[in-house]
Design an enzyme around this catalytic site. Structure first.
Site, PDB file in Angstrom:
ATOM      1  CD  GLN A 120     -22.316  10.271   1.754  1.00 56.82           C
ATOM      2  OE1 GLN A 120     -21.933  11.048   2.632  1.00 56.82           O
ATOM      3  NE2 GLN A 120     -22.231   8.953   1.869  1.00 56.82           N
TER       4      GLN A 120
ATOM      5  CG  ASP B  80      -9.704  19.654   7.528  1.00 55.94           C
ATOM      6  OD1 ASP B  80      -9.673  18.591   8.179  1.00 55.94           O
ATOM      7  OD2 ASP B  80      -9.554  19.702   6.295  1.00 55.94           O
TER       8      ASP B  80
ATOM      9  CG  ASP C  37      -2.156  -0.813   1.034  1.00 61.54           C
ATOM     10  OD1 ASP C  37      -2.571  -0.966  -0.121  1.00 61.54           O
ATOM     11  OD2 ASP C  37      -2.705  -1.298   2.029  1.00 61.54           O
TER      12      ASP C  37
ATOM     13  CG  ASP D 232      -6.007  -1.479   7.362  1.00 67.70           C
ATOM     14  OD1 ASP D 232      -6.667  -1.563   6.311  1.00 67.70           O
ATOM     15  OD2 ASP D 232      -5.504  -0.418   7.774  1.00 67.70           O
TER      16      ASP D 232
ATOM     17  CD  GLU E  66      -4.618  14.688   4.421  1.00 64.15           C
ATOM     18  OE1 GLU E  66      -5.193  14.853   5.530  1.00 64.15           O
ATOM     19  OE2 GLU E  66      -4.436  13.572   3.910  1.00 64.15           O
TER      20      GLU E  66
ATOM     21  CG  MET F 289     -17.186  19.570  -1.229  1.00 64.77           C
ATOM     22  SD  MET F 289     -17.601  20.656  -2.626  1.00 64.77           S
ATOM     23  CE  MET F 289     -19.388  20.701  -2.464  1.00 64.77           C
ATOM     24  CB  SER F 290     -14.263  19.935   4.218  1.00 66.76           C
ATOM     25  OG  SER F 290     -12.913  20.282   3.900  1.00 66.76           O
TER      26      SER F 290
ATOM     27  CE  LYS G  43      -9.286  21.710   3.207  1.00 65.67           C
ATOM     28  NZ  LYS G  43     -10.278  21.897   4.276  1.00 65.67           N
TER      29      LYS G  43
END
Length: 689
Positions: A386, A350, A313, A524, A354, A389-390, A401
């Site tokens: 869904q 946030d 991964d 996992d 990131e 974005m936030s 974004k």
């Protein structure tokens, strides 16, 4: 992390192993190892001859026969000791695990909700499907899945890692292990196993040598050793009538004694590898546990040594896992500071790595300080699968974004236009291995935030080592093909699978297996279970779901995907140790042949003295020296069998050449030196005439 390893010859372990070595003299135990069973029978036979000589029932040297019998028994005991020491180390590990099992009580719920009434019951009475409430300070009574809640859990009893971990319902961190302790908050857990079938119980059974079954390679090698032993038994059996005939034909000399023939047989059969084979297998499982990896069987460890394709991964294995904001790329007509200000505002609430990195980058580039969203009367819009974005709503400003396709839909739904220039920026970020995050305010696209995946330091060099070993590395990622190709090139992997789905992973594994390759992978999540079940070596993360752990044939207690490379290293080391000691054992026969054959037949055929290249003192000292060396070499090789031979990444052909020189030529030369030194010592001590 790695578990603290016990000293190789820890006094307590040695004492236990010595006692167990004597217990293993039981014929029912000895016959399981055909090679050593021949030595066992030879020991009994020579002991009987020695007793007959003492009782004046037969002719012969009591001192010589008694010495041979004693060293044959030592040979059996040394082999028993090697196996007992390896098993003792595993049993000690099992005991330390067993010590973590505590008798505990459980708060059993009638249904899958916390609000229900609880009944206090013994943890041992819980059955698969039962639901329990576990609160702060409680020990989790069974292995299971979290149905409700989230908590900080201390798993140090299982993993050895002191830092607590988060376990919560939903997602890939919903699996809990019985015997671990909740430090804060609460969990509603559904038991997934019955008593005696828990992960801890399976761990204990796996590391105990008594539970170990022979692997296919071990079975194949045992068949080879038995075949060699039968050949030497038949060859030795013909020497007695041949000796009688030679004495009659030459009218002189003496018939070879049964004691000498037994000594010759024991020295010629592959007793070294025969005595150490079981210890090597047990030690391989033990070394895997030392790396905090639980293997379901020796077959899994052995398969790890034969692996030639690794599916890795990207996140957490090849990259650090936390993407960091590295650059603000404004759209045409937008200033970089305006983009940075909007990106920071949308990220203030946030808590993802990131999001935090965007806040930090804006502060570093333009000295933009964090602001209080409540003071601004702002509403944070969290990320969802869904919308993808936030963002934040500040008075009449609507900042978002997210992924390029999600922002495109958002902008177009607000009657805006998505510029081609921003598409070009997105493509340029992806080509360099970054992840593009598009920022928009209302219908207006402000630009792109470049998130950089940081490739782990030293990972490229590890892939070079794997390539030398003939192992192909394949990066698995959900990124788009451009981003995946850039990261694959930077990391140095051989191939990659982009936009990976569970079905694509499963198809890739089957494709490689159809080509005759052995595949290893980590996973996992429940969605990894089909691929884990298909892979030849499947390392499930301990932090993962119950389905993933049941599908895999190994569990990494540290939940570190990079551990897969170490698992392959341990598997290859076990196979190399077995092969190297087999080569050494068979090569040993040459020197013993030159020691015993001239000594056995010198009285009848003096010309055979020309084969006495070591110039051993006498026939008796030559035979004694060979038998003593044959016994002692097992003792000297015990550390190598338990620790494994030193392993350097290189191709199979280069490894074969190296080991043939080291253990093949070494196996030829060492006995010549060892037998000669023992002969000199016997003469100096006046033990053999």
């Amino acid at each position: 992390m790695t578990r603290k390893q016990r000293a190789l010859f820890e006094p307590a372990l040695v004492r236990t192993a010595l006692i167990d070595a004597l217990k293993k003299l039981d014929p029912r135990t000895q016959w399981r190892n055909p090679v050593m069973f021949v030595v066992y029978i030879g020991s009994i036979l020579t002991t009987a001859i020695w007793l007959a000589i003492l009782a004046k029932q037969t002719d012969g040297s009591a001192a010589f026969t008694g010495s041979i019998a004693m060293w044959l028994w030592f040979t059996v005991l040394f082999a028993n000791f090697a196996e007992a020491l390896a098993e003792g180390r595993s049993k000690a590990q099992a005991e330390s695990l067993r010590g973590t099992k505590k008798t505990s009580w459980a708060k059993k719920l009638a249904g899958p909700r916390r609000e229900g009434a609880t009944e206090k019951v013994s943890a041992e009475s819980l059955r698969k499907g039962d639901v329990v409430l576990v609160e702060a300070g409680d020990t989790i009574p069974c292995d299971g899945e979290v149905l409700e809640g989230g908590a900080s859990v201390d798993e140090s009893a299982i993993t050895g890692e002191s830092a607590p971990v988060i376990r919560e319902s939903g997602g890939d961190f919903s699996s809990v292990t019985g015997g671990t302790r909740v430090l804060s908050d609460w969990l509603v857990v559904q038991c997934s196993v019955n008593p005696g079938e828990t992960f801890l119980d399976r761990m204990i059974a796996m590391v105990e040598g008594a539970k170990r079954r022979k692997t296919p390679n071990e079975v194949a090698l045992t068949i080879l050793l038995v075949a060699l032993t039968l050949v030497f038994v038949l060859a030795t059996a013909t020497l007695f009538p041949f000796s009688q005939y030679s004495v009659d034909a030459a009218n002189g000399g003496s018939v070879v004694s049964i004691t000498v023939l037994v000594a010759l047989l024991v020295c010629l059969i592959p007793t070294t590898i025969g005595g150490l084979l079981s210890a090597i297998g047990v030690a391989g499982m033990s070394r895997m546990l030392g790396a905090n990896v639980i293997a379901t069987s020796g077959r899994a460890v052995e398969a790890a040594g034969d692996v030639d394709v690794l599916l890795l991964d990207k996140t957490g294995t090849i990259t650090l896992g936390n993407r960091q904001a590295s650059e603000f790329l404004p759209a045409p007509g937008v200033k970089e500071q305006e983009l940075a200000d909007a990106a920071q505002l949308s990220s203030l609430a946030d808590e993802t790595p990131e999001g935090r990195s965007i806040v930090v980058l804006a502060k570093q580039r333009f000295n933009l300080r964090e602001r209080d969203l409540q003071a601004l009367n702002a509403t944070f819009v969290p990320f969802s699968a869904q919308t993808r974005m936030s963002g934040v709503n500040v008075q009449d400003r609507m900042i978002r974004k997210g992924a390029v396709d999600a922002i495109r839909r958002h902008v177009e739904s607000n009657q805006g236009h998505f510029p081609q220039a921003v598409d070009d920026l997105v493509a340029s970020v992806a080509r360099t291995g970054g992840t593009p995050l598009v920022v928009a305010e209302g219908p207006r696209v402000l630009g792109v935030v470049a998130l950089k995946d940081i490739v782990k330091g030293g990972i490229k060099e590890r892939f070079v080592e794997l390539r030398k070993m003939g192992i192909k590395t394949v990066m698995i990622t959900g990124d788009n093909p451009l981003t995946a190709a850039a990261i694959a090139a930077e990391a140095g992997v051989d191939d990659f699978l982009s936009e990976a789905t569970p079905e694509a992973k499963l198809a890739l594994i089957r494709q490689y297996q159809a080509e005759g390759r052995l595949v290893a992978m980590t996973g996992d999540g429940t969605n990894d279970a089909p691929a884990l079940a298909q892979a030849d070596v499947a390392v499930a993360m301990n932090s993962g779901t119950q389905a993933a752990k049941e599908a895999g044939n190994m569990v990494d207690l540290d939940s570190n995907p990079t551990k897969l490379i170490e698992v392959v290293h341990i598997g290859k080391q076990m196979l190399m140790t077995r092969g190297s000691l087999t080569t050494f054992s068979i090569a040993n026969d040459v020197a013993k042949y030159f020691a015993i054959i001239p000594a056995a037949f010198a009285a009848t055929y003096p010309q055979l003295n020309a084969l006495n290249v070591m110039h051993l003192h006498s026939p008796a000292s030559a035979i004694m020296s060979a038998v003593i060396f044959n016994a002692l070499v097992i003792v000297f090789l015990i550390p190598l069998a338990l620790k494994g031979v030193s392993y350097k990444p290189m191709s199979a052909a280069a490894l074969l050449r190296r080991n043939l020189w080291l253990y093949g030529v070494g196996g030829l030369l060492v006995p010549f030196v060892g037998i000669k030194l023992i002969d000199l010592l016997l003469v100096a001590l006046h033990i053999a005439g």
